[in-house]
Design an enzyme around this catalytic site. Structure first.
Site, mmCIF file in Angstrom:
data_model
loop_
_atom_site.group_PDB
_atom_site.id
_atom_site.type_symbol
_atom_site.label_atom_id
_atom_site.label_comp_id
_atom_site.label_asym_id
_atom_site.label_seq_id
_atom_site.Cartn_x
_atom_site.Cartn_y
_atom_site.Cartn_z
ATOM 1 C CG ASP A 238 1.310 -7.008 -4.377
ATOM 2 O OD1 ASP A 238 1.244 -7.675 -3.335
ATOM 3 O OD2 ASP A 238 1.577 -5.788 -4.401
ATOM 4 C CD GLU B 250 2.301 -5.533 4.838
ATOM 5 O OE1 GLU B 250 1.150 -5.383 4.417
ATOM 6 O OE2 GLU B 250 3.306 -5.577 4.084
ATOM 7 C CE LYS C 185 -9.456 15.059 4.127
ATOM 8 N NZ LYS C 185 -10.348 15.032 5.324
ATOM 9 N N GLY C 186 -3.954 15.835 1.307
ATOM 10 C CA GLY C 186 -2.557 16.109 1.633
ATOM 11 C C GLY C 186 -2.113 15.407 2.899
ATOM 12 C CG ASP D 74 3.223 0.907 0.838
ATOM 13 O OD1 ASP D 74 2.855 1.212 1.979
ATOM 14 O OD2 ASP D 74 2.845 -0.120 0.247
#
Length: 288
Positions: free
Chosen positions: A11, A135, A208-209, A236
């Site tokens: 990354d 992926e 919002k969960g 993730d």
């Protein structure tokens, strides 16, 4: 035990004043790099949630350090193959509010062979988990092999592709996807979450969960408050913690609550796999 057929990426992070518009060139305010990929993130999260996890994946010669890093974080790596294809990588731009935009190069992640996958799953035990994301290649072979061996299959539906999920329906025990993905899947299949034939569907809702849809009905869980600085890897982290908690024998409601806590702490940090909180940090932060 969790067997995670998952991506491994390098990354690259760029902090920017705002997410770039089409045709716009921006000067980054800072740069960093680290271990990433949805698969690697979930393996690290599961390991830090006190589960035993073995990663199934591939890297190129440029990615040997990523395998070493996974070992440092407690992930088993005998089934990470080194092949002559560059390691996958992601270029991530992050704005001051923590929102991001990502360009992904798949690299070695989509060059897995059935021999690599089969060799790993031949060591699995009944009721272990196979965890997958969209992926890597080899998902259908892995899911079919896992079900024949009595494993539970958990699928995190990202990057989202309705056809990828539809090909696996009937072999998924736990499906995790976000609100937009759930709506797209319903539009593609003509079926709401409760009619997909999946025992447990968890739909994440960001701040919002989340919603849990099962044969027993539906339940909503509120998110924990957090001052977000970077949302990269939060989903993730949630999924890795969720599957780890279930693998450790927790009930679904308790597992979801722990995963929400992990996600809330994760968004207060900049980075991906390298900054995923461990179980003690979560316990200390939330006083549990």
């Amino acid at each position: 035990m969790i067997w995670n057929l998952g991506s491994i990426n390098i990354d690259n992070f760029y902090e920017v004043p705002h997410l770039p518009a089409p045709g716009e060139t921006l000067a980054a305010l800072s740069y960093g790099f680290g271990l990433g990929g949805k698969g690697a993130n979930m393996s690290v999260a599961a390991a830090r949630a006190a589960a035993r996890v073995s990663h199934i994946g591939a890297i190129g010669p440029d990615g040997r350090w990523t395998r070493d890093r996974l070992i440092e974080y407690g992930v088993d790596t005998p089934h990470i193959a080194q092949i002559e294809v560059p390691t996958g990588h992601a270029n991530i731009v992050i704005d001051p509010e923590g929102e991001n935009s990502i360009v992904l190069f798949q690299g070695a992640n989509v060059h897995l062979t059935e021999a690599i996958i089969g060799a790993a799953l031949s060591e699995a035990s009944h009721k272990d988990f196979l965890l997958m994301q969209n992926e890597t290649n080899g998902q259908e072979y892995a899911a079919t092999t896992a079900k024949s061996l009595g494993l539970r299959v958990a699928y995190a539906a990202a990057p989202f592709e309705a056809a990828a999920i539809e090909r696996l329906l009937g072999r998924i025990d736990l499906l995790v996807l976000n609100e937009v993905e759930a709506a797209q899947l319903e539009a593609s299949t003509g079926k709401p979450a409760e009619a997909l034939g999946v025992a447990d569907v968890v739909i994440t809702l960001g701040a919002k969960g989340c919603r849990w849809v099962s044969n027993a009905g539906e339940k909503h869980f509120d998110a924990y408050p957090a001052d977000a600085v970077d949302t990269t890897g939060a989903g993730d982290t949630f999924t890795g913690y969720l599957v780890a908690a279930l693998d450790r024998g927790m009930e679904m409601e308790v597992a979801i609550d722990l995963a929400l806590k992990a996600g809330a702490l994760m968004v207060t940090r900049r980075g991906t796999a390298d900054v995923i909180p461990d179980l003690k940090e979560i316990q200390d932060h939330f006083g549990i």
